[in-house]
Write an enzyme that holds these catalytic residues in place. Sequence first.
Site, mmCIF file in Angstrom:
data_model
loop_
_atom_site.group_PDB
_atom_site.id
_atom_site.type_symbol
_atom_site.label_atom_id
_atom_site.label_comp_id
_atom_site.label_asym_id
_atom_site.label_seq_id
_atom_site.Cartn_x
_atom_site.Cartn_y
_atom_site.Cartn_z
ATOM 1 N N SER A 211 0.819 -1.211 0.000
ATOM 2 C CA SER A 211 0.000 0.000 0.000
ATOM 3 C C SER A 211 0.856 1.264 0.000
ATOM 4 C CB SER A 211 -0.949 -0.010 1.203
ATOM 5 O OG SER A 211 -0.203 -0.097 2.394
ATOM 6 N N THR B 252 7.127 4.927 0.833
ATOM 7 C CA THR B 252 6.517 6.133 0.264
ATOM 8 C C THR B 252 6.314 7.201 1.327
ATOM 9 O OG1 THR B 252 5.396 4.786 -1.391
ATOM 10 C CG2 THR B 252 4.485 6.979 -0.989
ATOM 11 N N TYR C 275 7.920 7.953 3.756
ATOM 12 C CA TYR C 275 9.152 8.592 4.251
ATOM 13 C C TYR C 275 9.823 9.467 3.200
ATOM 14 C CZ TYR C 275 8.979 5.612 8.349
ATOM 15 O OH TYR C 275 8.604 5.018 9.511
ATOM 16 N N GLY D 147 11.151 14.568 -3.170
ATOM 17 C CA GLY D 147 10.002 14.822 -4.034
ATOM 18 C C GLY D 147 9.957 13.956 -5.278
ATOM 19 N N GLU E 185 18.335 18.185 -7.026
ATOM 20 C CA GLU E 185 19.050 17.107 -6.336
ATOM 21 C C GLU E 185 20.188 16.617 -7.214
ATOM 22 O OE1 GLU E 185 16.419 14.067 -4.734
ATOM 23 O OE2 GLU E 185 14.970 15.585 -4.182
ATOM 24 N N ASP F 149 9.947 -8.725 0.313
ATOM 25 C CA ASP F 149 9.056 -9.892 0.249
ATOM 26 C C ASP F 149 8.602 -10.212 -1.180
ATOM 27 O OD1 ASP F 149 9.265 -9.704 2.985
ATOM 28 O OD2 ASP F 149 7.243 -8.966 3.314
ATOM 29 N N HIS G 281 22.368 5.978 0.142
ATOM 30 C CA HIS G 281 22.172 7.427 0.177
ATOM 31 C C HIS G 281 23.354 8.019 0.931
ATOM 32 C CE1 HIS G 281 20.480 11.379 0.572
ATOM 33 N NE2 HIS G 281 19.440 11.019 -0.169
ATOM 34 N N ARG H 8 24.625 10.136 -6.880
ATOM 35 C CA ARG H 8 24.734 9.572 -5.540
ATOM 36 C C ARG H 8 25.844 8.558 -5.344
ATOM 37 N NH1 ARG H 8 18.548 8.757 -3.725
ATOM 38 N NH2 ARG H 8 18.250 10.995 -3.780
ATOM 39 N N HIS I 76 19.663 2.533 0.744
ATOM 40 C CA HIS I 76 18.497 3.404 0.534
ATOM 41 C C HIS I 76 17.525 2.846 -0.488
ATOM 42 C CE1 HIS I 76 16.320 7.175 0.355
ATOM 43 N NE2 HIS I 76 16.572 7.326 -0.932
ATOM 44 N N GLU J 130 9.252 0.092 -6.339
ATOM 45 C CA GLU J 130 10.650 -0.284 -6.066
ATOM 46 C C GLU J 130 10.910 -1.782 -6.228
ATOM 47 O OE1 GLU J 130 12.303 1.791 -2.737
ATOM 48 O OE2 GLU J 130 14.053 0.469 -2.648
ATOM 49 N N ARG K 235 20.074 4.988 -9.848
ATOM 50 C CA ARG K 235 18.853 5.780 -10.027
ATOM 51 C C ARG K 235 19.129 7.265 -9.863
ATOM 52 N NH1 ARG K 235 14.700 7.545 -5.929
ATOM 53 N NH2 ARG K 235 16.375 6.995 -4.517
HETATM 54 P P1 FAD Z 1 6.481 1.199 -0.587
HETATM 55 O O1 FAD Z 1 6.068 2.590 -0.509
HETATM 56 O O2 FAD Z 1 7.652 0.791 0.221
HETATM 57 O O3 FAD Z 1 5.268 0.293 -0.165
HETATM 58 C C1 FAD Z 1 5.424 -1.094 -0.007
HETATM 59 C C2 FAD Z 1 4.185 -1.631 0.649
HETATM 60 O O4 FAD Z 1 4.189 -3.043 0.615
HETATM 61 C C3 FAD Z 1 4.032 -1.258 2.098
HETATM 62 O O5 FAD Z 1 2.691 -0.928 2.326
HETATM 63 C C4 FAD Z 1 4.394 -2.542 2.848
HETATM 64 O O6 FAD Z 1 3.825 -2.651 4.113
HETATM 65 C C5 FAD Z 1 3.818 -3.556 1.881
HETATM 66 N N1 FAD Z 1 4.375 -4.903 1.964
HETATM 67 C C6 FAD Z 1 5.667 -5.286 1.862
HETATM 68 N N2 FAD Z 1 5.757 -6.617 1.923
HETATM 69 C C7 FAD Z 1 4.503 -7.089 2.059
HETATM 70 C C8 FAD Z 1 3.944 -8.397 2.191
HETATM 71 N N3 FAD Z 1 4.694 -9.498 2.205
HETATM 72 N N4 FAD Z 1 2.599 -8.515 2.309
HETATM 73 C C9 FAD Z 1 1.797 -7.413 2.327
HETATM 74 N N5 FAD Z 1 2.281 -6.167 2.227
HETATM 75 C C10 FAD Z 1 3.616 -6.018 2.089
HETATM 76 N N6 FAD Z 1 11.969 8.417 -3.973
HETATM 77 C C11 FAD Z 1 11.722 9.525 -4.718
HETATM 78 O O7 FAD Z 1 11.418 9.421 -5.915
HETATM 79 N N7 FAD Z 1 11.768 10.755 -4.139
HETATM 80 C C12 FAD Z 1 12.091 10.928 -2.817
HETATM 81 O O8 FAD Z 1 12.110 12.039 -2.328
HETATM 82 C C13 FAD Z 1 12.382 9.795 -2.038
HETATM 83 N N8 FAD Z 1 12.735 9.910 -0.745
HETATM 84 C C14 FAD Z 1 12.915 8.785 0.005
HETATM 85 C C15 FAD Z 1 13.198 8.915 1.359
HETATM 86 C C16 FAD Z 1 13.316 7.798 2.158
HETATM 87 C C17 FAD Z 1 13.639 7.929 3.619
HETATM 88 C C18 FAD Z 1 13.153 6.504 1.591
HETATM 89 C C19 FAD Z 1 13.267 5.284 2.443
HETATM 90 C C20 FAD Z 1 12.895 6.388 0.235
HETATM 91 C C21 FAD Z 1 12.784 7.510 -0.562
HETATM 92 N N9 FAD Z 1 12.507 7.410 -1.923
HETATM 93 C C22 FAD Z 1 12.278 8.525 -2.664
HETATM 94 C C23 FAD Z 1 12.258 6.116 -2.526
HETATM 95 C C24 FAD Z 1 10.735 5.921 -2.637
HETATM 96 O O9 FAD Z 1 10.118 6.440 -1.492
HETATM 97 C C25 FAD Z 1 10.358 4.465 -2.785
HETATM 98 O O10 FAD Z 1 11.120 3.859 -3.777
HETATM 99 C C26 FAD Z 1 8.884 4.351 -3.144
HETATM 100 O O11 FAD Z 1 8.109 5.036 -2.204
HETATM 101 C C27 FAD Z 1 8.493 2.901 -3.209
HETATM 102 O O12 FAD Z 1 7.106 2.838 -3.377
HETATM 103 P P2 FAD Z 1 6.413 1.430 -3.486
HETATM 104 O O13 FAD Z 1 4.969 1.686 -3.618
HETATM 105 O O14 FAD Z 1 7.096 0.624 -4.504
HETATM 106 O O15 FAD Z 1 6.749 0.731 -2.083
HETATM 107 C C1 SIN Z 2 16.171 12.563 -0.841
HETATM 108 O O1 SIN Z 2 15.299 13.351 -0.497
HETATM 109 O O2 SIN Z 2 17.389 12.782 -0.783
HETATM 110 C C2 SIN Z 2 15.742 11.238 -1.361
HETATM 111 C C3 SIN Z 2 15.375 11.368 -2.766
HETATM 112 C C4 SIN Z 2 15.363 10.028 -3.421
HETATM 113 O O3 SIN Z 2 15.700 9.013 -2.822
HETATM 114 O O4 SIN Z 2 15.021 9.999 -4.605
#
Ligand code: FAD
Ligand code: SIN
Length: 540
Positions: free
Chosen positions: A13, A44, A46, A50, A115, A223, A244, A290, A351, A375, A386
């Site tokens: 989610s 997401t 966290y 942007g 960035e 997972d 990072h 990076r 990261h 991701e 990336r």
């Molecule tokens: P996620 O947002 O990680 O969601 C994964 C979901 O899957 C979660 O709800 C989790 O609970 C669920 N899940 C996992 N395993 C299971 C399972 N077995 N069963 C059921 N549910 C499960 N990217 C940018 O482009 N810009 C940024 O500014 C940026 N800043 C970042 C800052 C931080 C601190 C971090 C950690 C990452 C940042 N990133 C940024 C990277 C970006 O946030 C992530 O790559 C992106 O949010 C991933 O989205 P997603 O939907 O793929 O996964």
């Molecule tokens: C950050 O804000 O430095 C994270 C950005 C990213 O991971 O893309």
Amino acid sequence: MNSRKFDVLVVGSGIAGLSFALTVANQGHRVAILTKKNSADSNTNYAQGGIACVTSEEDDFESHVHDTLEAGDGLCDEKVVREIVSEGPVRIRELVDFGLRFSQLDSGEYDLGREGGHSRRRILHVKDMTGKAIEEALLGQVARSPRIAMLEHTFGIDIITRNKLAGRPQGEDPENDAVVGLYALDVHANKVVVFEAPVILIATGGIGQVYLYTTNPDIATGDGVAMAYRAGVPVANMEFIQFHPTTLFSHDEKRFLISEAIRGEGAILRNMEGRAFMPEYHPQADLAPRDVVARAIDAEMKKTGAPYVWLDITHHDEAYLKERFPNINATCLKQGINIGEDRIPVVPAAHYNCGGIETSLNAETLLPGLYACGEAACTGLHGANRLASNSLLEALVLSHRGAEAVAAYLKGARRENGTLPEWIDYGGNNEDERVVISHNWDELRRAMWDYVGIVRSTRRLERARARIRNLAQEIHDYYWNFSVDSGLLELRNLIVVAELIVECAAQRTESRGLHYTIDHPEKRAFFEPSRVRRRPDQVG
Ligand code: FAD
Ligand code: SIN
């Protein structure tokens, strides 16, 4: 029979799962979102910096494409880069329609951030809490959709395929296999439930918890990558783990991100002597890609023996910093650091996973009915490194394209009729043995940090491989002798992820992007993605 039927199961989610679910539900399909904790527990939530997207008159697609290809160090798929970059503005408009308000200047134009690796200002942000704002906007829309069931504390364990039903090995001839459902743990009831659906989207996010130090929250245990791999789907580019450069140094293992946007506003990295060292490493200095910055910090820390370097943003006044970076400002203050006056102690941490489940530009995997985005997926956008803030963009674009592909797939998909087998619980609980989980988890994360980190070598990879093999054997035995719980399932998956990272790193006998090995410091002239696929006869 405990079976629950949907048209589409979305595992995760975060931005990828939520946006995909919304589009699929709008097409009239019944969707269940399974998420292992609370719905907002995600990477997401966290995200700070942007979303990279061309929205200003001073920017253009060609420049964003160029920066992405440069960062990717020869391994991006240019067609994928062009499609994702040019589809960005439409997807951003949808977020705005959902009520998301990106930060603006007094003129009413977007306050675009900058960035590392970007040659222009192009990062849309909501101060330094962009991810939280996105997550809230999407969850709000999901809550309004009558076709989406949000199932919290539901942990996806393994995909059920036709092969599995027919007693054929998982991973045999995946092109002629198909998804039929999923086993998931109802965490509160402590019971495994069977879900039936012809389509599954893996949107489980990152793998940061495989390393001792990471910016990622606890959910990031890879997972979905492990599930897809066990079902025989190819996984690619797993050696390209992005560290990072700047996370807040602390004495425990938690690492709070200090956004690259801070360097975008002029912050400078300094070593213990106070010298700004980045100009010695790259012409773009503090805004170099990076991989370069993380390696430079690693080198400076090794030279001086210091446990961190300094990040200096003291040229801005406190009022500006409090307004532009409220979250970073407040978190640093809690540790006694006033970022308007004090330098911030920073260290690199794991990261982002640039690799993952191999998918098409429509989020399709090799296994019919299995889709992946966000991701957990590897589309070819990031290549060997990336570009900052491209991941939220990729998740938005791919979730939309994937949802459209699913609509076509569902028209011809064969459905089961309550015939999926129940989960067999082979074991019981043995509290005395529980210590194995926490011990092995620690050992794995430390081995990955020490041997498969920012700078690698063939010998270190071999060391990691030997340790992971032992851990894999122990957890395999444990898995088949005891009832499952979240801790065991996550460790089982992390071990698979670690194996995949080491395997891909071993395949890459060169240094490129995020993969640097002292035994092969040069780039090869010919190169291709690394790729791992489970053998159908493989145990575990
Ligand atoms: P996620 O947002 O990680 O969601 C994964 C979901 O899957 C979660 O709800 C989790 O609970 C669920 N899940 C996992 N395993 C299971 C399972 N077995 N069963 C059921 N549910 C499960 N990217 C940018 O482009 N810009 C940024 O500014 C940026 N800043 C970042 C800052 C931080 C601190 C971090 C950690 C990452 C940042 N990133 C940024 C990277 C970006 O946030 C992530 O790559 C992106 O949010 C991933 O989205 P997603 O939907 O793929 O996964
Ligand atoms: C950050 O804000 O430095 C994270 C950005 C990213 O991971 O893309």
